[in-house]
Each structure stands twice: as C-alpha cells, then as structure tokens.
Enzyme design. Structure first.
Site, PDB file in Angstrom:
ATOM      1  N   GLY A  80      -6.882 -16.454  -0.724  1.00 51.11           N
ATOM      2  CA  GLY A  80      -7.087 -15.897   0.609  1.00 51.11           C
ATOM      3  C   GLY A  80      -6.780 -14.419   0.671  1.00 51.11           C
ATOM      4  N   PRO A  94      -8.953  -1.213   1.166  1.00 47.46           N
ATOM      5  CG  PRO A  94      -9.444   0.936   1.896  1.00 47.46           C
ATOM      6  CD  PRO A  94      -9.945  -0.150   0.993  1.00 47.46           C
ATOM      7  CB  THR A 106      -8.461  -7.324   1.029  1.00 47.47           C
ATOM      8  OG1 THR A 106      -8.523  -6.309   0.035  1.00 47.47           O
ATOM      9  CG2 THR A 106      -9.847  -7.888   1.261  1.00 47.47           C
ATOM     10  N   GLY A 132       0.954  -4.250  -7.175  1.00 50.17           N
ATOM     11  CA  GLY A 132       0.701  -5.476  -6.412  1.00 50.17           C
ATOM     12  C   GLY A 132       1.271  -5.389  -5.012  1.00 50.17           C
ATOM     13  N   GLY A 139       0.995  -8.268  -2.672  1.00 51.31           N
ATOM     14  CA  GLY A 139       1.009  -9.571  -2.008  1.00 51.31           C
ATOM     15  C   GLY A 139       2.339  -9.934  -1.388  1.00 51.31           C
ATOM     16  CD  GLU A 140       5.197 -12.196  -4.446  1.00 49.99           C
ATOM     17  OE1 GLU A 140       6.024 -13.079  -4.607  1.00 49.99           O
ATOM     18  OE2 GLU A 140       4.562 -11.671  -5.379  1.00 49.99           O
TER      19      GLU A 140
END
Lengths: 328, 696
Positions: free
Chosen positions: B467, B589, B591, B659, B661-662
């Site tokens: 996602g 940018p 996502t 990264g 994501g977190e």
C-alpha cells in the site's frame, strides 16, 4: 451465526402474532446491532420477523403540539428533520454524535432504543457475563471497567446503555408506543429501560413480542433551548464515556425548569431528577449548576477504572447548563 | 555500485500517480482473498479459551454433522510438520496450549458462514494450568536476552554513567510506559492455500512473498521450488505481515487434508488481536544528567518489556537512544519478562517508535529543567559523529529539520509556561520532538530485466507493495536506471515466480530493491547496449555498498504539534502537526507524502487512542474490535503540514534516498504528549493520553 428462520409479516398485528409463537424470536429492523451480535453468537434467535417496512417511517406533528416519530424512521432522517432540529435540538445533536453516517442511514428509531450494551465482556462469549448468560457472573466488576456504570448498577451487572438518542429522549420525557400480544400501550421512556438489579439479562421492561411502533415527544417549549454534549475518546465514531442531554428554561436569571439526562453512567439513560429538583427556582449560575450536579452524583459508586466519570459528568452538566443559560 | 552523486532523472522525484490506482479504486486489483481459485473451501479457526494447559477433549460431532462441513482439523488428525523448530508456527502438533487464542484446530466448510457456525458449536475441554500474562517492572524473573531484535547488543555502556549522573547539575529520572498495541492493517491476514500434486501455492497477504516461501517450505518438508507465493496487492501490514504467522500454516495444513480444493482463510477483526503479532508493552526508565549549560553528561535508558515463553522477541526499544544525542556517558539496557502470551512482533518502527516516545518526552522535561527552549536544547546536544559506530554520518540534518519546522510552525514566540494559553474552554499548547530512523538495507534481492521488443522492458523482482506505492516507485526507479520513460516499463512484483526480494520492512525496500534495479540495469546495458533485441535479458543481485563501512546512515526529522485540551473533559484535539524530514531524495512526492501522513497519524493514534487491554484473568485482549480499540478517525486528524528538506546524500544508495515507511511514527507521539503537557500542565507518562488521565 446460528441458522435462523426469516419471516416478513403483512402488518403489525401479523408480526406480533408471528413472534408470539416464537419464544426465541426477535424483530429485525435496521439490524445494525442485532446482526453483529448474531454473527458473534451473542444473540442466537431462531426466528427473525422483519418489521422494517411495517412501522411508520414518518415524523408527524401531533394534535397536542408534540411530535410522533415512526419506529422505522432512520437515525439520519430524524437528525435532519427540520422540526426536530429547531424544537428539539438535543435530539438531533445526540443522533449525529452517534455511530457513523452509514450506520445512521440504516439504524431505526425503534432499534436504537433497544441497542445492547458495549461491555467488552458481554461482547465476548468466552468470558462470564450475567447479561449474556444469566448466573455466569460479571467479568467487568473486577475487570476492565472504564466504560462502565457509576450509578444504579448492581452486583450482577455494571454495564451501560450505549444509545445517545435514548438519552436525549429521556430528557424530553418521550413516550414509547408498543404493540404487543395483549394490545397497545404507551410507556414513559423512563420506564422502558431498567436498572440491572437481579435480572441484567433484561435491558427493558418490554414483554416478549412487544413491538415499538412509534416514539412521541410531548410539546416542551423550552426544548428549543437544549443541547447534547458527548465526551468520547476520539472525535468521532466512539461510544460515550459520559454524555449529557440538557434543556433549560431561565427567566430573569432564575431557573424556571430544567431537564437533564446522562449517558454512559448507568444501565439506562439516567434522568438526573435530583439535580433538576435542586435547580428549579434557583439562580442560573455556575456555582448552582455545579452544586446540582454534585447532588446527582453523590450516589455514584465508581469502579476500579471509572472514578473519572464523576468529575467528568459534573463538568459537562455544568458546562451544558452554562452554555444554555448564556445562549438564550 | 556507483556511489557518486546521481542527479535525479526525469522519473525519480516526479509526482507520478499510482500506476495501480485505477485498479484499486475500481475494485479490480486482487487482494489475497479475491483471487479466483476453483471451488474454494472456507476455514474458520478454533482458538484456545484457556491460557495454558492441555486440550483434554474435543467434541466436534455436532459440527461434523452440519451440512457443508468438510473437515474439522485438530492436533488429533493434523498432518505432522517436517520442521517444528519455530514454536509459533508448529501448530496442531500436540495438545499443548501455551497462550490464549492459540490455534487448536479449524473447521473447513463450503461457506464461511457454515465454517464459523460449526466452530462455534465445537466443545473443547482443557486441563488448565496456572498462567502469567502481567508485565511489571518489579518482577523478579526479568532476564537479559543475548541480543535484541535486529542483532543489536542488549546492553551498552559508554563512560561512567553512575558517576556522571550523580554529579550532574541538572537531573531527570522518570519512567514512561507504552501499552500493548496491535497493527491492524485494513486488510486482515489472509491466505488462500492450494495443493496440487504436492506443490503448494499460497495467495497471501504478506510483506515478503519470498520470505513466506522460505519459511513455509521446510515446515512442510518441501523443496522451496515446490512452493509459490503470490501477493500482488496487500492492504497494509505495519510489520505484522513481515513474517508468516500461524494463520498461514493453519490454512496450508487444512488444505493438505482436503487436497484438490483450495482453502481460503481471512482473519476476522477480532482474530487480528491474537496470533499475528503486536507491539510489546514497554516500561522505560530514563535518566538524564546535564551541566549548567544544558549539555547532556549522562543518559540512561532502561527498558522492561515482554516476550512469549514459546519464542523470544526482544524489541530493540533503546536503540535510538544510543545515537540520538551527544553525551558524556550513556547506558542502555533491555530486560524481558517471558509470559504466557502470543509472540510479540514488529509493529511500525519496532524499537525506535516506543523508545523515541520515551526519550523525546524526557528531553522535553529536561529542557524545562535546564530552562532551555526544547528546540535549542536538542540543537545544543547534537552529536558530531555516530556514537554507536564511531563513524561520521553520511548526512545528518536533524538541526535543519528542527529549525525549518520551528519557522514553518511559528514556534519562536512560544511562552514556555504551561497552562497559560486559553481559548474559551480549550487549553492550548505546542510541542516538539525529533525523529530518526536508520537507512535500512537488506541483502539478497535479485532483479531480472528483459527486453520485450518495441522498446519495452520487463523488470522483475518479487517485492511486495503493501500500500506504500512500490508498484509506482520501482517503475520510476527502473525508468531512470534504464534511462527510458516510465511508460515502457512493465514491472512485475508480488510473486515468488520472479526473483528474490527482501521483505518490505525496516524501511529498507526502496534502498534494497532500487539498488538492485540500478545494478541490473547497468549490467543489462553493459551486455546488451542501448538498442537491445527482444529477449535480451540479465539477472543481477544486490550490490554491496562499501560506504556502509565509512558512514553511519540515518534519516532524521522533527515534529511540531498544536494540542488543545478541553478544560472540562480532558478531550484532546490536534488541530495541526508539522513534520519536516531529512530523508535524501524523494522517489515520488505523492506516495511519500502519504507515508508521512500515515506514520504521523499512527503516532497520533499511539499518543491518544491505541491500547490493547489484556484481562490477566483470561489472558487475552478484551477490547478486540474497532468499536473499542480506537484508532484515529478522519475527524481526529487536523492539518498535516509535511515537507522535506533538500538533502544530497551520495552514500546511501544510487537513488540518494532514505527509507520513509517508518520515520513518521518515530517521535510523533512524543511531540503530541509534549504539546498536551504544555497545554494542560499535566504530564502523562503512560500512553495513550485519554480523557480520564486529564479530567479534573
């Protein structure tokens, strides 16, 4: 979900007759609560009698100047109704504060009154619960009970009633019209829901087979000066920690009349009659509002996790009345 | 691998719409459960009602008599597994029960409804033993794990903390707690298991198809070539789908018993609270010592958390404290209680997320003790090098993030005194916190590039898009790596029939997969030139990055938050959050912004809402649905001002990216907690900050 029979009746007497023959049958209207409970096998009716299209879905003014709300009126339609919004804003606000738009589009007036508690132990068939399985014990009384009752509970059950709408209707002294095997009757809403006592499995005083057909709101001029305040753990889509429905009639700085009901504090919508009595004829000011709230809450018996509901209820009663006295 | 600065090409950095957007909004992108398989059966699990003991008797006669019930599988009739070394996955191999909710069987039936009802009427009796599920810091059986998750040392010691702390001019000694939390992605864990002639195909909701394959094959005694895992679209994971859990094994075991018919198993929301991992509760004591100028001389971060008796998971909670700020001395420790509980696992930024909540809340309290603005206090303690490795940072722009955030947010005129800013019934306050996350990198990924003719290129790597936008981002990276347009790239991911990819976790996907794509593209051009023929192909593995020996690599960020606390009720509202990130080049940018919004929203949920309530008598999470386990609704999320600063980092990877994501969840809960303190004057040190903790 236990397999069940589904039946649609031609009319209200037909539905009542059909259910009378089914001791373990239930009426189905919007299904927003019942169907979830059936999936989890918390409720396992043998028969569903669909009444969605039998009762009125109209909101009509009555001869005495009040309003009759058909049992099939959806929560969305009731909240949006022009008369309700102007004459009984507390009811419209209560409805909009409950559930989500999708649920309100499906949920009915009759069904909303009969919502079951959201006690986590009631919702879990692996834990004891006197409401779900009489005699099995109450898991909440010594468990997680932040959401539970501070007023009118029993040793058998400390659950709360989850409806917002019913709290507003309690403040408005609504009447609930039912049609049962023995004919029709009209129940003051205060007498519809019951304290848990020794029979927490019974949420209401309805007899088996009695069908709610309409709710009457009596005329109440000062209900136009009313509001609903709901406190919850997020901004939307959560049950009340505590809520208050309030209507206030002030003349020359003196409380002529007042209506107060609390949600999230008891097994039923809690009409705060002690606070109301303490306020009638008194000056409409913060100190008196607070003192009246304290009188109502004197009887509170908090559990391990919910002592906060006492100051919370006091604060929102005070705030709601202050705002109503200032907004006039 | 080239580590020279690469100017972003025409695709990387472009705000490309998601290439899978149309399929998703039209409902045609198949998630695991939606794959069409012939004549499927449906599985409903049987889960233990007790915490610990043995299954004594199973009476399934009524269930087996129900029309449509095909199979009741329990330890009595389940196939034996070839490898039972992972106790979380070795289900139905004995009568032993090690935690509440453990799978003790399943019903397989013609419909989901029949299977569920059959499961509900099966009677299981147990020989129950005493159990223990309560985490407390004063337990006398806390133990020291060999390592913590990620392979990091359990404890660290720099300088003489005890001496430095006792002689510090300013001291703080506080304990912070975070509750058990459950990941709860939108799509529940799902497996469709199909056995055909001894080959196993799994349509799986996973963050790592290849990892599922590698884990599942030996458990069933299969050569890995006989297992295929398909996962083109995944509705979120947040770490809970990083490793296969017992639900995957249960579906495959049951399907083996009904060979010839596929078995579908999607967890219900309630079942998401038992067997698919969770964030351990933590109890974190933080001690800070500083000199008169507000320079830290001593930092100690001592963590107590839980693991399962059947399998150790030691969250690396204090890891960020080891590098975040400069200090004269430092101690970090982790102690575990092994309990009769399901196995904890990864949940978005395991380690950094709960640890940075505690550290950044403590930094706020310490700034006040030092009479310093909390932004200035952090800047004053900015380190020169990475204390963990002794290496310089490839880039570290925390200070720039703090300064830019302060400017955008309007921090400069802030009155530090709490509880003085009032607007009607609202007490208003602001808070700040820092963020960090390492540049994750996992070995082993491989990429195949093939010329398909007509100027088109197939790029194949078995990565997962959970996602986050992987379909789109890897298409952009492939286009730049091959120096072609995105429209000629045919990306193939989410299937173990294409080459190995590491898991979508640890914010490592783009670095690992993107570096490999660049390497394969370089090899492809080297072998086949600029004008390849149809069928020309190369496969390449992930290159080493020698710069990891020379530099410490981390992303950084800062949050600024406005909180409003209702003086009557303790309700907290967050009208605005500013997040400023230093994360190298941004691949896409659009996502990227979604990732930051998602992380910060999850941080908001952590700060104000999320808490899994375990009843110690029954051993399970009792608020196991979305009515009672609260996550933020749209109405809870105010204005999200999200920016990233220009950051050129030539060392991290060929894209120059880190990264993302977190990092958005790391520290954001602390910024909210700090703002709530500034608004209300009440310092809540155990999350979530619910109205009951504030109402007076």
């Amino acid at each position: 979900m236990k397999p069940y029979h589904y039946q649609r009746a031609r009319d209200i007497p037909g539905a009542v007759a059909a259910l009378a023959e089914q001791p373990n049958g239930k009426y189905l209207a919007g299904g927003t609560n019942l169907v979830d409970l059936m999936k989890l096998e918390i409720m396992t009716p043998d028969m569903l009698v669909d009444v969605r299209r039998l009762t009125s879905d109209r909101i009509e003014e009555t001869e005495d100047g009040g309003v009759r709300i058909g049992a099939a009126v959806t929560n969305s339609d009731l909240a949006a109704d022009r008369t309700i919004r102007s004459c009984y804003p507390v009811l419209s606000q209560a409805l909009v504060s409950g559930a989500s738009g999708q649920l309100r589009n499906l949920a009915t007036t009759g069904g909303n009154l009969l919502q079951r508690t959201r006690c986590v132990y009631f919702y879990d068939t692996t834990t004891p619960c006197n409401k779900r399985e009489p005699g099995s014990g109450c898991s909440a009384i010594d468990g997680h009970n932040k959401d539970h009752a501070i007023l009118g509970a029993s040793e058998r059950c400390v659950a709360t009633h989850p409806s917002d709408m019913a709290v507003a209707m309690t403040a408005l002294e609504a009447f609930v019209n039912v049609h049962g095997p023995d004919g029709e009757r009209r129940i003051p809403i205060e007498e519809l829901h019951r304290p848990p006592g020794d029979e927490p499995e019974r949420d209401t005083t309805l007899e088996h087979g009695e069908l709610i057909t309409a709710v009457d709101l009596p005329p109440l001029a000062f209900a136009s000066n009313s509001k609903y305040r709901k406190v919850r753990e997020r901004a939307s889509y959560a049950f009340a920690l505590v809520s208050v429905a309030a209507a206030l009639d002030v003349e020359d700085g003196t409380v002529r009349d007042v209506r107060l009901a609390l949600g999230g504090v008891a097994h039923k919508p809690w009409r705060a009659t002690k606070a109301e009595e303490a306020l009638r004829g008194e000056q409409a000011n913060e100190a008196n509002f607070r003192a009246a709230a304290d009188i109502e809450l004197e009887d509170a018996e908090p559990l391990r996790d919910n002592a906060f509901k006492v100051p919370l209820a006091r604060n929102i009663i005070t705030r709601a009345l202050l705002e109503l006295s200032e907004e006039r | 691998m080239s580590t020279a600065t690469r100017v972003p090409g025409r695709a990387i950095g472009a705000p490309l719409d998601r290439i899978d957007g149309p399929q998703k909004v039209t409902g045609t992108a198949p998630y695991a459960y939606e794959h069409h398989v012939g004549y499927p059966l449906y599985l409903y699990p049987l889960q233990s009602d007790i915490v610990r003991g043995r299954v004594a008797q199973i009476d399934a006669s009524a269930a087996e008599a129900l029309p449509g019930v095909i199979l009741v599988i329990t330890h009595e009739n389940a196939p034996r597994l070839a490898d039972t070394s992972d106790k979380e996955l070795a289900i139905l191999q004995s009568d032993e029960v090690a935690f509440r909710g453990q799978y003790v069987g399943a019903v397989v039936a013609e419909t989901f409804e029949i299977a569920r009802h059959a499961a509900q009427i099966i009677k299981i009796s147990y020989d129950e033993k005493a159990h223990d599920v309560a985490l407390r810091a004063d337990r006398d059986d806390l133990y020291t794990p060999d390592r913590v998750s990620g392979g990091f040392p359990t404890d660290t010691e720099e300088g003489d903390f005890d001496e430095a702390f006792s002689s510090a001019a300013v001291k703080l000694d506080e304990t912070y707690a975070t509750p058990m939390e459950h990941n709860n992605p939108m799509e529940p864990h799902t497996t469709v298991a199909v056995w055909e002639g001894g080959d196993l195909t799994l349509y799986e909701s996973t963050q790592g198809p290849h990892r599922v394959k590698a884990k599942v094959a030996p458990i069933f005694g299969l050569d890995p070539s006989r297992v295929r895992v398909v996962a083109p679209y995944v509705g979120g994971g947040f770490g809970s789908k990083g490793l296969p859990h017992a639900n995957t094994i249960l579906a495959a075991l049951a399907a083996r018993k009904v060979e010839g018919r596929p078995v579908k198993f999607a967890l219900t929301r309630q079942q998401m609270f038992s067997c698919v991992g969770y964030r351990t509760p933590t109890i974190q004591r933080i001690r800070l010592g500083a000199d008169e100028d507000g320079r830290l001389t001593a930092i100690s971060h001592e963590v107590v958390e839980q693991t399962a008796k059947i399998k150790e998971f030691a969250e690396q909670t204090a890891i960020a404290t080891r590098m975040m700020y400069a200090t004269g001395s430092r101690r970090t420790t982790h102690r575990l209680a092994a309990l009769d509980v399901p196995v904890p696992s990864w949940m978005r930024a395991p380690g950094e997320c709960p640890g940075m909540y505690a550290l950044e809340a403590a930094m706020d309290e310490m700034a006040i003790k030092c009479n310093l603005d909390p932004v200035e206090f952090r800047i004053r303690n900015e380190p020169e090098i990475d204390a963990l490795t002794g290496l310089p940072y490839s880039s570290r722009n925390l200070v720039a993030c703090l300064r830019e955030g302060a400017r955008r947010f309007g921090w400069e005129d802030r009155d530090p005194i709490p509880c003085v800013w009032r607007e009607g019934r609202w007490l208003v306050g602001t808070g700040v916190a820092s963020a960090t996350y390492p540049v994750g990198r996992q070995p082993g990924s491989r990429v195949r590039i093939r010329c398909e003719g007509d100027g088109r290129y197939a790029v194949e790597i078995g990565a997962a898009d959970i996602g986050t936008g992987t379909w789109t981002a890897l298409t952009q990276i492939s286009a730049d790596a091959l120096d072609v347009g995105v429209e000629v790239i045919d990306l193939k991911i989410g299937d173990t029939n294409v080459p190995f990819a590491s898991v979508a976790g640890n914010s490592s996907g783009i670095t690992s997969w993107g570096s490999t794509i660049f390497e394969a593209a370089r090899a492809f051009r080297e072998q086949h030139g600029q004008d390849p023929s149809e069928g020309d192909e190369v496969e390449a593995g992930m290159p080493e990055n020698p710069e990891t020996d020379n530099y410490a690599m981390h992303a950084f960020g800062a949050y600024f938050v406005e909180a409003r606390v209702d003086a009557d009720t303790g309700e907290v509202r967050i009208p605005r959050m500013t997040g400023v990130f230093a994360v190298g080049n941004i691949i896409n940018p659009k996502t990227a912004r979604s990732q930051f919004i998602g992380g910060m929203t999850m941080g908001l949920g952590m700060a104000l809402h999320e808490e899994s309530l375990v009843d110690p008598r029954f051993g399970h999470v009792v608020n196991h649905d979305f009515a009672e386990y609260h996550i933020p609704t749209n109405a809870d999320v105010g204005e999200m001002d999200i920016v990233w600063i220009e950051e050129e980092d030539p060392y991290v990877n060929p894209m120059g990216s880190k990264g993302i994501g977190e990092i958005g969840i790391v520290g954001s809960s602390a910024a909210i907690a700090n703002a709530v303190y500034h608004a209300s004057g009440i310092r809540v040190r155990d999350l979530p900050i619910t109205p009951d903790k504030l109402v007076q």
